[in-house]
Enzyme design. Sequence first.
Site, PDB file in Angstrom:
ATOM      1  N   SER A 121       0.876  -1.179   0.000  1.00 57.68           N
ATOM      2  CA  SER A 121       0.000   0.000   0.000  1.00 57.68           C
ATOM      3  C   SER A 121       0.909   1.222   0.000  1.00 57.68           C
ATOM      4  O   SER A 121       2.106   1.115   0.296  1.00 57.68           O
ATOM      5  CB  SER A 121      -0.857  -0.015   1.278  1.00 57.68           C
ATOM      6  OG  SER A 121      -1.401   1.258   1.547  1.00 57.68           O
ATOM      7  N   TYR A 134      -1.840  -1.406  10.615  1.00 60.78           N
ATOM      8  CA  TYR A 134      -1.793  -1.545   9.158  1.00 60.78           C
ATOM      9  C   TYR A 134      -0.464  -1.006   8.609  1.00 60.78           C
ATOM     10  O   TYR A 134       0.203  -1.660   7.799  1.00 60.78           O
ATOM     11  CB  TYR A 134      -2.983  -0.783   8.569  1.00 60.78           C
ATOM     12  CG  TYR A 134      -3.223  -0.953   7.096  1.00 60.78           C
ATOM     13  CD1 TYR A 134      -4.076  -1.943   6.620  1.00 60.78           C
ATOM     14  CD2 TYR A 134      -2.639  -0.095   6.163  1.00 60.78           C
ATOM     15  CE1 TYR A 134      -4.331  -2.077   5.254  1.00 60.78           C
ATOM     16  CE2 TYR A 134      -2.885  -0.221   4.808  1.00 60.78           C
ATOM     17  CZ  TYR A 134      -3.732  -1.215   4.358  1.00 60.78           C
ATOM     18  OH  TYR A 134      -3.977  -1.338   3.017  1.00 60.78           O
TER      19      TYR A 134
HETATM   20  N1  NAD Z   1      -8.704  -0.856  -0.911  1.00 61.23           N
HETATM   21  C1  NAD Z   1      -7.656  -0.050  -0.802  1.00 61.23           C
HETATM   22  O1  NAD Z   1      -7.780   1.163  -0.819  1.00 61.23           O
HETATM   23  C2  NAD Z   1      -6.282  -0.620  -0.644  1.00 61.23           C
HETATM   24  C3  NAD Z   1      -5.197   0.234  -0.856  1.00 61.23           C
HETATM   25  C4  NAD Z   1      -3.915  -0.258  -0.717  1.00 61.23           C
HETATM   26  C5  NAD Z   1      -3.733  -1.585  -0.381  1.00 61.23           C
HETATM   27  N2  NAD Z   1      -4.802  -2.389  -0.188  1.00 61.23           N
HETATM   28  C6  NAD Z   1      -4.559  -3.781   0.183  1.00 61.23           C
HETATM   29  O2  NAD Z   1      -5.157  -4.640  -0.747  1.00 61.23           O
HETATM   30  C7  NAD Z   1      -5.470  -5.859  -0.116  1.00 61.23           C
HETATM   31  C8  NAD Z   1      -6.906  -6.249  -0.440  1.00 61.23           C
HETATM   32  O3  NAD Z   1      -7.757  -5.252   0.034  1.00 61.23           O
HETATM   33  P1  NAD Z   1      -9.217  -4.979  -0.570  1.00 61.23           P
HETATM   34  O4  NAD Z   1      -9.383  -3.502  -0.532  1.00 61.23           O
HETATM   35  O5  NAD Z   1      -9.396  -5.694  -1.832  1.00 61.23           O
HETATM   36  O6  NAD Z   1     -10.100  -5.579   0.622  1.00 61.23           O
HETATM   37  P2  NAD Z   1     -11.435  -6.450   0.636  1.00 61.23           P
HETATM   38  O7  NAD Z   1     -11.971  -6.280   2.007  1.00 61.23           O
HETATM   39  O8  NAD Z   1     -12.293  -6.128  -0.541  1.00 61.23           O
HETATM   40  O9  NAD Z   1     -10.887  -7.928   0.447  1.00 61.23           O
HETATM   41  C9  NAD Z   1     -10.073  -8.542   1.409  1.00 61.23           C
HETATM   42  C10 NAD Z   1     -10.270 -10.033   1.338  1.00 61.23           C
HETATM   43  O10 NAD Z   1      -9.418 -10.628   2.337  1.00 61.23           O
HETATM   44  C11 NAD Z   1     -10.161 -11.628   2.999  1.00 61.23           C
HETATM   45  N3  NAD Z   1      -9.673 -11.835   4.345  1.00 61.23           N
HETATM   46  C12 NAD Z   1      -9.677 -10.944   5.368  1.00 61.23           C
HETATM   47  N4  NAD Z   1      -9.237 -11.519   6.486  1.00 61.23           N
HETATM   48  C13 NAD Z   1      -8.934 -12.818   6.175  1.00 61.23           C
HETATM   49  C14 NAD Z   1      -8.457 -13.917   6.913  1.00 61.23           C
HETATM   50  N5  NAD Z   1      -8.224 -13.829   8.233  1.00 61.23           N
HETATM   51  N6  NAD Z   1      -8.255 -15.091   6.272  1.00 61.23           N
HETATM   52  C15 NAD Z   1      -8.535 -15.221   4.951  1.00 61.23           C
HETATM   53  N7  NAD Z   1      -9.008 -14.199   4.200  1.00 61.23           N
HETATM   54  C16 NAD Z   1      -9.206 -13.017   4.810  1.00 61.23           C
HETATM   55  C17 NAD Z   1     -11.592 -11.096   3.030  1.00 61.23           C
HETATM   56  O11 NAD Z   1     -12.538 -12.137   3.260  1.00 61.23           O
HETATM   57  C18 NAD Z   1     -11.706 -10.461   1.654  1.00 61.23           C
HETATM   58  O12 NAD Z   1     -12.174 -11.369   0.678  1.00 61.23           O
HETATM   59  C19 NAD Z   1      -5.196  -5.683   1.381  1.00 61.23           C
HETATM   60  O13 NAD Z   1      -3.941  -6.244   1.712  1.00 61.23           O
HETATM   61  C20 NAD Z   1      -5.146  -4.173   1.517  1.00 61.23           C
HETATM   62  O14 NAD Z   1      -4.329  -3.777   2.572  1.00 61.23           O
HETATM   63  C21 NAD Z   1      -6.084  -1.944  -0.310  1.00 61.23           C
END
Ligand code: NAD
Length: 239
Positions: A121, A134
């Site tokens: 991120s 985080y």
């Molecule tokens: N959305 C953003 O703005 C953003 C920005 C930068 C980085 N990220 C990173 O991208 C990645 C995905 O985020 P997203 O926005 O797609 O989130 P999201 O909530 O849409 O998806 C996350 C997924 O991880 C799964 N998950 C969570 N805890 C879990 C566990 N204990 N065991 C197994 N699965 C688990 C959830 O069920 C979900 O399907 C993360 O690492 C997040 O930090 C997101």
Amino acid sequence: MVTGGASGIGRACAVRLAADGAAVVVVDRDADGAQAVAAEVGGTAVTVDLSDLDAVDALDLDVDVLVNNAGLQHVAPLHEFPVDRFSLILRLMLEAPFRLVRGALPHMYERGWGRVVNISSVHGLRASPYKSAYVTAKHGLEGLSKVIALEGAPHGVTSNCVNPAYVRTPLVEGQIADQARAHGMREEDVLGEVMLGPVAVKRLLEPDEVADAVAWLCSPAATSVTGTSVVMDGGWSAH
Ligand SMILES: NC(=O)c1ccc[n+]([C@@H]2O[C@H](COP(=O)([O-])OP(=O)(O)OC[C@H]3O[C@@H](n4cnc5c(N)ncnc54)[C@H](O)[C@@H]3O)[C@@H](O)[C@H]2O)c1
């Protein structure tokens, strides 16, 4: 293998890698979501809680591409941050990737080829208030990724991070109320002032854009790209 593949960025990665010809393993604690994405991409679903490190060690890790993506957010001031949430976030977003890589590397080394992509991120490179767990986990993931790159290089394995600013996913939609509370502002001001405040390109990223970067890192064009971070933060870290 795409962790957190049932939703958001992970789902987009599963769809994109499958379109590029991969047999995708969708790993998520959300059984229905993982099953739906696996069915959509002609892949396999594995239901597991990745914060359970024994369960992580028990997974079949004979994969040649590993996308460490599963994650969650918790927004609270440091002096009130729930200690169990801090531990959970480090376990899920730092220790589980370590365990997964540890188990997958021998298979990659055997084949002389492997790709580890860590969804970090902008918070792997910059801090924000109220996100201690985080930011800590993502900074740690950046270090882990670099060590994998150095050890993996002689075996044809690359490791990189992808570093988006805010992406339009349920993770972001779910934190607007918490951000408003922590910053003492109205929910309708969170997007413009908190999420897009430090970003020069005033828009949310779409999950497909992150998946494109992941696919590129797995392509022959990126054979010499390792130990680095593909920053897609709309200029946030240019400050
Ligand atoms: N959305 C953003 O703005 C953003 C920005 C930068 C980085 N990220 C990173 O991208 C990645 C995905 O985020 P997203 O926005 O797609 O989130 P999201 O909530 O849409 O998806 C996350 C997924 O991880 C799964 N998950 C969570 N805890 C879990 C566990 N204990 N065991 C197994 N699965 C688990 C959830 O069920 C979900 O399907 C993360 O690492 C997040 O930090 C997101």
